[in-house]
Design a protein around this motif. Sequence first.
Motif, PDB file in Angstrom:
ATOM      1  N   PHE A   1       6.374 -58.627  96.740  1.00 16.62           N
ATOM      2  CA  PHE A   1       6.458 -60.063  97.010  1.00 16.62           C
ATOM      3  C   PHE A   1       7.337 -60.752  95.969  1.00 16.62           C
ATOM      4  O   PHE A   1       8.178 -61.587  96.298  1.00 16.62           O
ATOM      5  CB  PHE A   1       5.070 -60.709  97.039  1.00 16.62           C
ATOM      6  CG  PHE A   1       5.136 -62.199  97.225  1.00 16.62           C
ATOM      7  CD1 PHE A   1       5.332 -62.742  98.481  1.00 16.62           C
ATOM      8  CD2 PHE A   1       5.047 -63.059  96.141  1.00 16.62           C
ATOM      9  CE1 PHE A   1       5.433 -64.115  98.659  1.00 16.62           C
ATOM     10  CE2 PHE A   1       5.136 -64.433  96.303  1.00 16.62           C
ATOM     11  CZ  PHE A   1       5.340 -64.958  97.563  1.00 16.62           C
ATOM     12  N   ILE A   2       7.169 -60.399  94.695  1.00 15.09           N
ATOM     13  CA  ILE A   2       7.953 -61.020  93.623  1.00 15.09           C
ATOM     14  C   ILE A   2       9.443 -60.707  93.806  1.00 15.09           C
ATOM     15  O   ILE A   2      10.295 -61.577  93.595  1.00 15.09           O
ATOM     16  CB  ILE A   2       7.437 -60.586  92.233  1.00 15.09           C
ATOM     17  CG1 ILE A   2       6.041 -61.186  92.000  1.00 15.09           C
ATOM     18  CG2 ILE A   2       8.400 -61.009  91.126  1.00 15.09           C
ATOM     19  CD1 ILE A   2       5.333 -60.648  90.771  1.00 15.09           C
ATOM     20  N   GLU A   3       9.777 -59.477  94.213  1.00 16.89           N
ATOM     21  CA  GLU A   3      11.176 -59.133  94.483  1.00 16.89           C
ATOM     22  C   GLU A   3      11.752 -60.041  95.571  1.00 16.89           C
ATOM     23  O   GLU A   3      12.863 -60.552  95.445  1.00 16.89           O
ATOM     24  CB  GLU A   3      11.293 -57.675  94.927  1.00 16.89           C
ATOM     25  CG  GLU A   3      11.077 -56.670  93.838  1.00 16.89           C
ATOM     26  CD  GLU A   3      10.993 -55.240  94.358  1.00 16.89           C
ATOM     27  OE1 GLU A   3      10.869 -55.041  95.590  1.00 16.89           O
ATOM     28  OE2 GLU A   3      11.058 -54.327  93.534  1.00 16.89           O
ATOM     29  N   LYS A   4      10.985 -60.240  96.634  1.00 14.37           N
ATOM     30  CA  LYS A   4      11.444 -61.101  97.741  1.00 14.37           C
ATOM     31  C   LYS A   4      11.565 -62.555  97.261  1.00 14.37           C
ATOM     32  O   LYS A   4      12.493 -63.263  97.658  1.00 14.37           O
ATOM     33  CB  LYS A   4      10.481 -61.020  98.925  1.00 14.37           C
ATOM     34  CG  LYS A   4      10.444 -59.653  99.568  1.00 14.37           C
ATOM     35  CD  LYS A   4      11.084 -59.675 100.911  1.00 14.37           C
ATOM     36  CE  LYS A   4      10.957 -58.309 101.556  1.00 14.37           C
ATOM     37  NZ  LYS A   4      11.414 -58.317 102.914  1.00 14.37           N
ATOM     38  N   LEU A   5      10.647 -62.996  96.419  1.00 11.09           N
ATOM     39  CA  LEU A   5      10.696 -64.353  95.885  1.00 11.09           C
ATOM     40  C   LEU A   5      11.946 -64.543  95.021  1.00 11.09           C
ATOM     41  O   LEU A   5      12.615 -65.580  95.097  1.00 11.09           O
ATOM     42  CB  LEU A   5       9.424 -64.657  95.090  1.00 11.09           C
ATOM     43  CG  LEU A   5       9.262 -66.055  94.526  1.00 11.09           C
ATOM     44  CD1 LEU A   5       9.328 -67.114  95.631  1.00 11.09           C
ATOM     45  CD2 LEU A   5       7.936 -66.169  93.770  1.00 11.09           C
ATOM     46  N   MET A   6      12.296 -63.539  94.225  1.00  9.76           N
ATOM     47  CA  MET A   6      13.517 -63.615  93.417  1.00  9.76           C
ATOM     48  C   MET A   6      14.740 -63.738  94.321  1.00  9.76           C
ATOM     49  O   MET A   6      15.627 -64.561  94.060  1.00  9.76           O
ATOM     50  CB  MET A   6      13.653 -62.376  92.516  1.00  9.76           C
ATOM     51  CG  MET A   6      12.765 -62.423  91.294  1.00  9.76           C
ATOM     52  SD  MET A   6      13.185 -61.161  90.076  1.00  9.76           S
ATOM     53  CE  MET A   6      12.242 -59.779  90.652  1.00  9.76           C
ATOM     54  N   THR A   7      14.771 -62.945  95.382  1.00  6.13           N
ATOM     55  CA  THR A   7      15.888 -63.010  96.326  1.00  6.13           C
ATOM     56  C   THR A   7      15.971 -64.391  96.965  1.00  6.13           C
ATOM     57  O   THR A   7      17.045 -64.973  97.088  1.00  6.13           O
ATOM     58  CB  THR A   7      15.729 -61.923  97.415  1.00  6.13           C
ATOM     59  OG1 THR A   7      15.663 -60.652  96.779  1.00  6.13           O
ATOM     60  CG2 THR A   7      16.871 -61.958  98.406  1.00  6.13           C
ATOM     61  N   PHE A   8      14.813 -64.937  97.364  1.00  6.79           N
ATOM     62  CA  PHE A   8      14.760 -66.263  97.978  1.00  6.79           C
ATOM     63  C   PHE A   8      15.325 -67.323  97.034  1.00  6.79           C
ATOM     64  O   PHE A   8      16.139 -68.162  97.428  1.00  6.79           O
ATOM     65  CB  PHE A   8      13.311 -66.582  98.357  1.00  6.79           C
ATOM     66  CG  PHE A   8      13.092 -67.988  98.826  1.00  6.79           C
ATOM     67  CD1 PHE A   8      13.510 -68.393 100.081  1.00  6.79           C
ATOM     68  CD2 PHE A   8      12.463 -68.915  98.008  1.00  6.79           C
ATOM     69  CE1 PHE A   8      13.304 -69.695 100.519  1.00  6.79           C
ATOM     70  CE2 PHE A   8      12.251 -70.215  98.436  1.00  6.79           C
ATOM     71  CZ  PHE A   8      12.677 -70.593  99.690  1.00  6.79           C
ATOM     72  N   ILE A   9      14.921 -67.281  95.764  1.00  4.69           N
ATOM     73  CA  ILE A   9      15.378 -68.281  94.789  1.00  4.69           C
ATOM     74  C   ILE A   9      16.877 -68.117  94.520  1.00  4.69           C
ATOM     75  O   ILE A   9      17.602 -69.100  94.433  1.00  4.69           O
ATOM     76  CB  ILE A   9      14.547 -68.212  93.500  1.00  4.69           C
ATOM     77  CG1 ILE A   9      13.124 -68.675  93.789  1.00  4.69           C
ATOM     78  CG2 ILE A   9      15.187 -69.037  92.377  1.00  4.69           C
ATOM     79  CD1 ILE A   9      12.149 -68.485  92.653  1.00  4.69           C
ATOM     80  N   ARG A  10      17.356 -66.871  94.413  1.00  5.28           N
ATOM     81  CA  ARG A  10      18.791 -66.654  94.199  1.00  5.28           C
ATOM     82  C   ARG A  10      19.608 -67.244  95.350  1.00  5.28           C
ATOM     83  O   ARG A  10      20.599 -67.931  95.141  1.00  5.28           O
ATOM     84  CB  ARG A  10      19.095 -65.159  94.090  1.00  5.28           C
ATOM     85  CG  ARG A  10      18.838 -64.594  92.734  1.00  5.28           C
ATOM     86  CD  ARG A  10      19.383 -63.166  92.619  1.00  5.28           C
ATOM     87  NE  ARG A  10      18.777 -62.533  91.484  1.00  5.28           N
ATOM     88  CZ  ARG A  10      17.799 -61.632  91.538  1.00  5.28           C
ATOM     89  NH1 ARG A  10      17.314 -61.236  92.694  1.00  5.28           N
ATOM     90  NH2 ARG A  10      17.297 -61.128  90.443  1.00  5.28           N
ATOM     91  N   LYS A  11      19.175 -66.958  96.573  1.00  9.76           N
ATOM     92  CA  LYS A  11      19.907 -67.466  97.742  1.00  9.76           C
ATOM     93  C   LYS A  11      19.828 -68.982  97.817  1.00  9.76           C
ATOM     94  O   LYS A  11      20.809 -69.630  98.156  1.00  9.76           O
ATOM     95  CB  LYS A  11      19.365 -66.824  99.014  1.00  9.76           C
ATOM     96  CG  LYS A  11      19.760 -65.374  99.123  1.00  9.76           C
ATOM     97  CD  LYS A  11      19.292 -64.738 100.399  1.00  9.76           C
ATOM     98  CE  LYS A  11      19.770 -63.307 100.419  1.00  9.76           C
ATOM     99  NZ  LYS A  11      19.614 -62.677 101.698  1.00  9.76           N
ATOM    100  N   ALA A  12      18.683 -69.542  97.495  1.00  7.92           N
ATOM    101  CA  ALA A  12      18.540 -71.002  97.513  1.00  7.92           C
ATOM    102  C   ALA A  12      19.432 -71.643  96.454  1.00  7.92           C
ATOM    103  O   ALA A  12      20.011 -72.707  96.697  1.00  7.92           O
ATOM    104  CB  ALA A  12      17.092 -71.393  97.290  1.00  7.92           C
ATOM    105  N   SER A  13      19.563 -70.995  95.299  1.00  9.58           N
ATOM    106  CA  SER A  13      20.409 -71.575  94.250  1.00  9.58           C
ATOM    107  C   SER A  13      21.876 -71.480  94.641  1.00  9.58           C
ATOM    108  O   SER A  13      22.655 -72.378  94.331  1.00  9.58           O
ATOM    109  CB  SER A  13      20.160 -70.913  92.904  1.00  9.58           C
ATOM    110  OG  SER A  13      20.628 -69.580  92.902  1.00  9.58           O
ATOM    111  N   ARG A  14      22.278 -70.440  95.351  1.00 12.59           N
ATOM    112  CA  ARG A  14      23.665 -70.342  95.830  1.00 12.59           C
ATOM    113  C   ARG A  14      23.946 -71.434  96.855  1.00 12.59           C
ATOM    114  O   ARG A  14      25.013 -72.021  96.866  1.00 12.59           O
ATOM    115  CB  ARG A  14      23.922 -68.974  96.467  1.00 12.59           C
ATOM    116  CG  ARG A  14      24.257 -67.929  95.465  1.00 12.59           C
ATOM    117  CD  ARG A  14      24.725 -66.664  96.145  1.00 12.59           C
ATOM    118  NE  ARG A  14      24.089 -65.566  95.464  1.00 12.59           N
ATOM    119  CZ  ARG A  14      23.368 -64.623  96.019  1.00 12.59           C
ATOM    120  NH1 ARG A  14      23.219 -64.593  97.321  1.00 12.59           N
ATOM    121  NH2 ARG A  14      22.799 -63.685  95.309  1.00 12.59           N
ATOM    122  N   ASN A  15      22.983 -71.673  97.727  1.00 16.34           N
ATOM    123  CA  ASN A  15      23.163 -72.688  98.765  1.00 16.34           C
ATOM    124  C   ASN A  15      23.195 -74.099  98.177  1.00 16.34           C
ATOM    125  O   ASN A  15      23.773 -74.995  98.765  1.00 16.34           O
ATOM    126  CB  ASN A  15      22.057 -72.598  99.815  1.00 16.34           C
ATOM    127  CG  ASN A  15      22.168 -71.327 100.630  1.00 16.34           C
ATOM    128  OD1 ASN A  15      23.208 -70.694 100.660  1.00 16.34           O
ATOM    129  ND2 ASN A  15      21.082 -70.949 101.268  1.00 16.34           N
TER     130      ASN A  15
END
Length: 127
Positions: A111-125
């Motif tokens: 879950f934490i790995e997926k959360l990191m991915t979510f935050i990275r993508k949100a910061s790019r957007n």
Amino acid sequence: MKTHLYLLLLAAGISAAPQMSSMAELLTLLQQMYESMAKDIQNLRIETPDDIDDVNCVSTIFEGTEQLKANPAMKKFSVFFQKFEGLKPSLTPHLPKEGKCDTERKNATTFIEKLMTFIRKASRNAR
């Protein structure tokens, strides 16, 4: 006219800078949390979206984060949860209504790995 456009772009960059800094802090704290969970190997299982890019899964991500926060071992990461709460509005897409999200109960590190991915993508957007 060019000067006004430059100043406008500069102001937009300056106002976005604190948010980017906060995103970087969130990712650093999440990495520490991941390492802690990997060492402790807890049996905590969290509903995890199959597809992190699915906008219908945003609330599932937030619910999973709340589940992490409720775990006693996560008390030392209270700073992460405070910062995450503050950035939640900027991470949330403006959707009229969420649809179905395919999930699976997985361990906390996944879950934490997926959360990191979510935050990275949100910061790019957000850039």
